[in-house]
Design a protein around this motif. Structure first.
Motif, PDB file in Angstrom:
ATOM      1  N   LYS A  24      -0.278   3.172  -6.422  1.00  0.00           N
ATOM      2  CA  LYS A  24      -0.215   3.175  -7.887  1.00  0.00           C
ATOM      3  C   LYS A  24      -0.802   1.875  -8.443  1.00  0.00           C
ATOM      4  CE  LYS A  24       3.042   3.144 -11.771  1.00  0.00           C
ATOM      5  NZ  LYS A  24       4.469   3.203 -12.178  1.00  0.00           N
ATOM      6  N   GLY A  25      -1.586   2.010  -9.528  1.00  0.00           N
ATOM      7  CA  GLY A  25      -2.174   0.838 -10.164  1.00  0.00           C
ATOM      8  C   GLY A  25      -3.491   0.388  -9.553  1.00  0.00           C
ATOM      9  N   THR A  26      -4.012   1.149  -8.574  1.00  0.00           N
ATOM     10  CA  THR A  26      -5.280   0.788  -7.934  1.00  0.00           C
ATOM     11  C   THR A  26      -6.454   1.139  -8.847  1.00  0.00           C
ATOM     12  OG1 THR A  26      -4.378   1.159  -5.721  1.00  0.00           O
ATOM     13  CG2 THR A  26      -6.779   1.180  -5.943  1.00  0.00           C
ATOM     14  N   THR A  27      -7.391   0.224  -8.983  1.00  0.00           N
ATOM     15  CA  THR A  27      -8.606   0.501  -9.745  1.00  0.00           C
ATOM     16  C   THR A  27      -9.468   1.496  -8.978  1.00  0.00           C
ATOM     17  OG1 THR A  27      -8.594  -1.714 -10.714  1.00  0.00           O
ATOM     18  CG2 THR A  27     -10.685  -0.514 -10.760  1.00  0.00           C
ATOM     19  N   VAL A  28      -9.985   2.497  -9.686  1.00  0.00           N
ATOM     20  CA  VAL A  28     -10.786   3.550  -9.065  1.00  0.00           C
ATOM     21  C   VAL A  28     -12.113   3.670  -9.815  1.00  0.00           C
ATOM     22  CG1 VAL A  28     -10.930   6.003  -8.519  1.00  0.00           C
ATOM     23  CG2 VAL A  28      -8.736   4.817  -8.324  1.00  0.00           C
ATOM     24  N   ILE A  29     -13.202   3.690  -9.056  1.00  0.00           N
ATOM     25  CA  ILE A  29     -14.545   3.852  -9.640  1.00  0.00           C
ATOM     26  C   ILE A  29     -15.085   5.233  -9.274  1.00  0.00           C
ATOM     27  CG2 ILE A  29     -16.917   3.009  -9.694  1.00  0.00           C
ATOM     28  CD1 ILE A  29     -15.901   0.256  -8.985  1.00  0.00           C
ATOM     29  N   PRO A  30     -15.130   6.174 -10.240  1.00  0.00           N
ATOM     30  CA  PRO A  30     -15.809   7.450  -9.972  1.00  0.00           C
ATOM     31  C   PRO A  30     -17.317   7.215 -10.085  1.00  0.00           C
ATOM     32  CG  PRO A  30     -14.258   7.600 -11.838  1.00  0.00           C
ATOM     33  CD  PRO A  30     -14.539   6.151 -11.583  1.00  0.00           C
ATOM     34  N   LEU A  31     -18.000   7.159  -8.977  1.00  0.00           N
ATOM     35  CA  LEU A  31     -19.403   6.760  -8.941  1.00  0.00           C
ATOM     36  C   LEU A  31     -20.281   7.910  -9.438  1.00  0.00           C
ATOM     37  CD1 LEU A  31     -21.224   4.383  -8.142  1.00  0.00           C
ATOM     38  CD2 LEU A  31     -21.337   5.354  -5.843  1.00  0.00           C
ATOM     39  N   GLU A  51      -5.022   3.884   4.242  1.00  0.00           N
ATOM     40  CA  GLU A  51      -5.853   3.577   3.080  1.00  0.00           C
ATOM     41  C   GLU A  51      -7.326   3.836   3.386  1.00  0.00           C
ATOM     42  OE1 GLU A  51      -4.962  -0.382   1.886  1.00  0.00           O
ATOM     43  OE2 GLU A  51      -3.213   0.203   0.724  1.00  0.00           O
ATOM     44  N   PRO A  52      -8.140   4.040   2.353  1.00  0.00           N
ATOM     45  CA  PRO A  52      -9.563   4.306   2.591  1.00  0.00           C
ATOM     46  C   PRO A  52     -10.228   3.147   3.329  1.00  0.00           C
ATOM     47  CG  PRO A  52      -8.955   4.808   0.315  1.00  0.00           C
ATOM     48  CD  PRO A  52      -7.780   4.107   0.918  1.00  0.00           C
ATOM     49  N   PRO A  53     -11.193   3.453   4.201  1.00  0.00           N
ATOM     50  CA  PRO A  53     -11.895   2.392   4.940  1.00  0.00           C
ATOM     51  C   PRO A  53     -12.853   1.652   4.020  1.00  0.00           C
ATOM     52  CG  PRO A  53     -12.926   4.504   5.355  1.00  0.00           C
ATOM     53  CD  PRO A  53     -11.714   4.795   4.508  1.00  0.00           C
ATOM     54  N   ASP A  55       1.426   6.553  -6.900  1.00  0.00           N
ATOM     55  CA  ASP A  55       0.958   6.624  -5.516  1.00  0.00           C
ATOM     56  C   ASP A  55       0.406   8.027  -5.270  1.00  0.00           C
ATOM     57  OD1 ASP A  55       1.894   4.094  -5.212  1.00  0.00           O
ATOM     58  OD2 ASP A  55       3.595   4.605  -3.921  1.00  0.00           O
ATOM     59  N   VAL A  56      -0.732   8.105  -4.579  1.00  0.00           N
ATOM     60  CA  VAL A  56      -1.339   9.408  -4.341  1.00  0.00           C
ATOM     61  C   VAL A  56      -2.015   9.417  -2.973  1.00  0.00           C
ATOM     62  CG1 VAL A  56      -3.459   8.684  -5.540  1.00  0.00           C
ATOM     63  CG2 VAL A  56      -2.979  11.121  -5.250  1.00  0.00           C
ATOM     64  N   THR A  57      -1.899  10.539  -2.287  1.00  0.00           N
ATOM     65  CA  THR A  57      -2.645  10.758  -1.051  1.00  0.00           C
ATOM     66  C   THR A  57      -3.786  11.702  -1.386  1.00  0.00           C
ATOM     67  OG1 THR A  57      -0.676  10.450   0.328  1.00  0.00           O
ATOM     68  CG2 THR A  57      -2.558  11.595   1.313  1.00  0.00           C
ATOM     69  N   PHE A  58      -5.002  11.211  -1.262  1.00  0.00           N
ATOM     70  CA  PHE A  58      -6.192  11.951  -1.681  1.00  0.00           C
ATOM     71  C   PHE A  58      -7.165  12.053  -0.512  1.00  0.00           C
ATOM     72  CE2 PHE A  58     -10.507  11.914  -3.602  1.00  0.00           C
ATOM     73  CZ  PHE A  58     -10.431  13.126  -4.281  1.00  0.00           C
ATOM     74  N   TYR A  86      -6.970  16.339  -9.634  1.00  0.00           N
ATOM     75  CA  TYR A  86      -5.956  15.277  -9.642  1.00  0.00           C
ATOM     76  C   TYR A  86      -6.068  14.467 -10.946  1.00  0.00           C
ATOM     77  CZ  TYR A  86      -5.126  15.978  -4.598  1.00  0.00           C
ATOM     78  OH  TYR A  86      -4.801  16.497  -3.359  1.00  0.00           O
ATOM     79  N   LYS A  87      -6.243  15.175 -12.050  1.00  0.00           N
ATOM     80  CA  LYS A  87      -6.542  14.501 -13.319  1.00  0.00           C
ATOM     81  C   LYS A  87      -5.419  13.584 -13.779  1.00  0.00           C
ATOM     82  CE  LYS A  87      -5.032  18.517 -16.023  1.00  0.00           C
ATOM     83  NZ  LYS A  87      -5.455  19.521 -17.036  1.00  0.00           N
ATOM     84  N   ASP A  88      -4.173  13.941 -13.501  1.00  0.00           N
ATOM     85  CA  ASP A  88      -3.067  13.075 -13.929  1.00  0.00           C
ATOM     86  C   ASP A  88      -2.971  11.819 -13.064  1.00  0.00           C
ATOM     87  OD1 ASP A  88      -2.234  14.766 -16.020  1.00  0.00           O
ATOM     88  OD2 ASP A  88      -1.122  16.030 -14.611  1.00  0.00           O
ATOM     89  N   GLU A  89      -3.142  12.000 -11.757  1.00  0.00           N
ATOM     90  CA  GLU A  89      -3.030  10.854 -10.841  1.00  0.00           C
ATOM     91  C   GLU A  89      -4.155   9.836 -11.065  1.00  0.00           C
ATOM     92  OE1 GLU A  89      -2.788  13.968 -10.099  1.00  0.00           O
ATOM     93  OE2 GLU A  89      -1.133  14.389  -8.709  1.00  0.00           O
TER      94      GLU A  89
END
Length: 607
Positions: free
Chosen positions: A447-454, A141-143, A437-440, A202-205
């Motif tokens: 899956k279901g993780t909140t993501v903030i595109p800064l 997972e991301p640090p 679930d995605v490996t980026f 990765y627009k769908d993920e």
């Protein structure tokens, strides 16, 4: 030891009753099958530690204590409705703590009290037990910064401007990192390349929206902005189709914007050069464009219902980003107790819905099938006005600016884009959510993780902009002074969730900005320099400057036609308060000599 551990086991007295009776002096000692069963169950209970459940902070907890209050178990029902332990703790209480526990939380011995979330939280803070639940992390997972129990990384964030903290963290942890909002894990994407890769490649993920709790409570999570799934796709398709039908990108839409600009000009002129807060007028104008497209007509700036709904909507958008509502989104059980803003938000948007239903019902009664009408965003006026005005006078003169003039005004267009970039109106974008679930970039995101595109990190990316923290219109100009498009210019986001009203907003920004600077010079109030003008930006659903006043000084133009033996032309002068500037001289001897009547007619058009 048995006396200690039994405090952690439900119904332990009932389980061991056959053994208790067996050692009673009044009863004959006889080991029965019932005693053997009791012994085996008690042994299992005392020798096997149950796996702790992860707490769900949105649901009630149950705290079980024994009469001595030596130990306690924090419980919460699992998906089958069975109480499951979340945490254990034990300590020796002081006299005051003992009175608190026995008097307030255990009204009847042997009956575990059902506590509200508030009582559990306050009790845990007061007693300071080791209420430690794990923030376990998948090895890929991301640090990110180490979180605190319950609070996560909240104490490390700037509550009013979390985007500033995220920018700092990205320098330490990279372009993909994790922060904890309370117990909720959030992944932040930083930098142009990373954000674009996620939202486009990765627009769908990364394409789902994660509506915060306050949005759900106000019932705003079913629309184009916060919706998901097939219904969102259909609504977005419908919205884009109707925006085009209602004129977005067409001359009819441009005419509505220009009409509204003329009302703004007349409103500004009423102040006769005195300083005033122009933000309300601009809000009314932008909303009027939407109204004229949807309802077929605009509202007067002093119409009570219109003024109220615009002001309330502005208030609601500000509250959505306020620290109190952010706390409510993370800890709903605390927010309900201390955050009155959430109720105000729900009330505001409920009133808005009633108002729009009323207007739509009226529209149905007076519907003209031949009439199509319909949208907006905000912008900030900037410095370097004189260069913009010189370009406007040189290219446009005194006529009305049109959308097609944008290509002819590279510096004006560059100033508008640089203003948008530096303004960074929606620095956190709107929260996304992974649909699977995605490996980026080598990091596993569940899956279901909140993501903030800064978006702030994109618009201030040091690898993309020569002077990311300064106002520098040359970012959008090539070496020959022509307008230059920049891929890292993403104020409207990108991918599936790109703002559907982008084209309309761009047209509004250009026509508003160019026309207003063509007619006015803007300056701080008398006695206040531009450096002293407080434009500190405050948070909200979108960030904006603190309330402030500006002067809008109306510019008048004089046209002097001269006709000499050797030359003929027109001199254009701008009159501003007590001084006069010559801006342009048009000379056309060949045209004048061949067609003098046509030349003078063109002068009148220019004027």
């Amino acid at each position: 030891m048995v006396g200690y551990y039994r405090t952690f086991r439900r119904n332990f007295s009932s389980v061991v009753r056959p053994l208790t009776d067996l050692i009673s002096p009044k009863q004959k000692f006889e080991w029965t099958d019932e005693c053997q069963t009791s012994f085996e169950v008690a042994k299992s209970l005392l020798c096997h530690t149950p796996v702790l459940a992860a707490p769900d902070l949105a649901r009630p907890f149950k705290l079980e204590v024994d009469a001595s209050a030596v130990g306690a178990v924090l419980l919460q029902k699992d998906s089958q409705g069975i109480d499951h332990p979340v945490s254990y703790f034990s300590r020796k209480f002081t006299e005051h703590q003992w009175q608190l526990v026995v008097g307030a939380l255990a009204p009847s011995i042997g009956q575990p009290p059902l506590l509200s979330t508030r009582e559990v939280f306050l009790l845990l803070i007061y007693l300071y037990p080791p209420f430690m639940f794990s923030f376990q992390q998948h090895k890929a997972e991301p640090p990110g910064p180490r979180p605190l129990p319950l609070l996560g990384n909240l104490l490390q964030l700037d509550a009013k401007r979390p985007d500033k903290t995220f920018l700092q963290l990205s320098k330490k942890y990279g372009s993909v990192f994790t922060v904890h909002m309370g117990s909720k894990k959030v992944v932040v994407l930083a930098g142009y390349k990373t954000v674009k890769e996620a939202l486009v490649n990765y627009k769908d993920e990364f394409g789902e929206r994660d509506p915060p709790r306050a949005i759900k409570d106000a019932n705003l999570h079913h629309g184009v902005i916060f919706g998901n799934g097939d219904s969102w796709k259909e609504m977005r398709r419908f919205a884009l189709m109707n925006l085009k039908d209602f004129g977005m990108g067409k001359r009819s839409c441009e005419d509505k914007i220009i009409e509204e600009i003329h009302h703004i000009i007349e409103e500004f002129k009423k102040f006769k050069g005195e300083a005033f807060d122009m933000s309300k007028v601009m809000n009314y104008a932008l909303c009027n464009i939407i109204c004229s497209m949807i309802y077929g007509s605009r509202f007067q700036y002093d119409a009570a219902d219109f003024v109220n709904i615009v002001n309330q909507t502005t208030r609601g958008n500000f509250l959505l980003g306020s620290p109190g509502v952010q706390l409510y989104n993370i800890f709903p059980w605390i927010g309900k107790l201390f955050c009155s803003a959430q109720k105000e938000i729900s009330s505001i948007y409920a009133a808005n819905k009633r108002h729009h239903r009323k207007l739509l019902n009226s529209l149905k009664e007076n519907l003209n099938p031949q009439m199509c009408s319909s949208i907006a965003e905000a912008f900030m006026l900037v410095q370097q006005q004189r260069e913009v005005q010189e370009e406007l006078n040189r290219v446009i003169g005194g006529r009305q600016v049109q959308g097609e003039d944008r290509q002819k005004l590279p510096f004006t267009n560059a100033v508008i884009h640089e203003t948008q970039r530096l303004a960074n109106v929606v620095p956190l974008s709107l929260f996304h959510r992974t649909s699977q679930d995605v490996t980026f970039q080598g990091h596993f995101i569940k899956k279901g993780t909140t993501v903030i595109p800064l978006l702030a990190s994109v618009l201030y990316d040091e690898s993309e902009w020569e002077k990311p923290n300064s106002f520098h219109p040359a970012h959008f100009l090539d070496k020959d002074g022509r307008f230059l498009k920049r891929d890292a210019f993403m104020p409207f986001s990108a991918g599936l969730r790109m703002c559907p009203g982008e084209n309309l907003a761009r047209m509004e920004l250009f026509l508003f900005f160019a026309t207003l600077l063509q007619r006015f010079r803007f300056s701080p109030p008398p006695g206040v320099s531009e450096e002293e003008l407080d434009l500190t930006r405050q948070g909200g659903f979108a960030v904006h400057p603190l309330p402030h006043k500006l002067r809008a000084i109306f510019l008048t133009y004089d046209f002097h036609i001269y006709d000499s033996i050797s030359d003929i032309g027109v001199q254009v002068c701008r009159q501003e308060e007590d001084h006069r500037d010559i801006y342009n001289v048009i000379r056309a001897p060949s045209v004048a000599s061949s067609d003098p009547d046509g030349f003078y007619a063109n002068i009148q058009d220019y004027r």
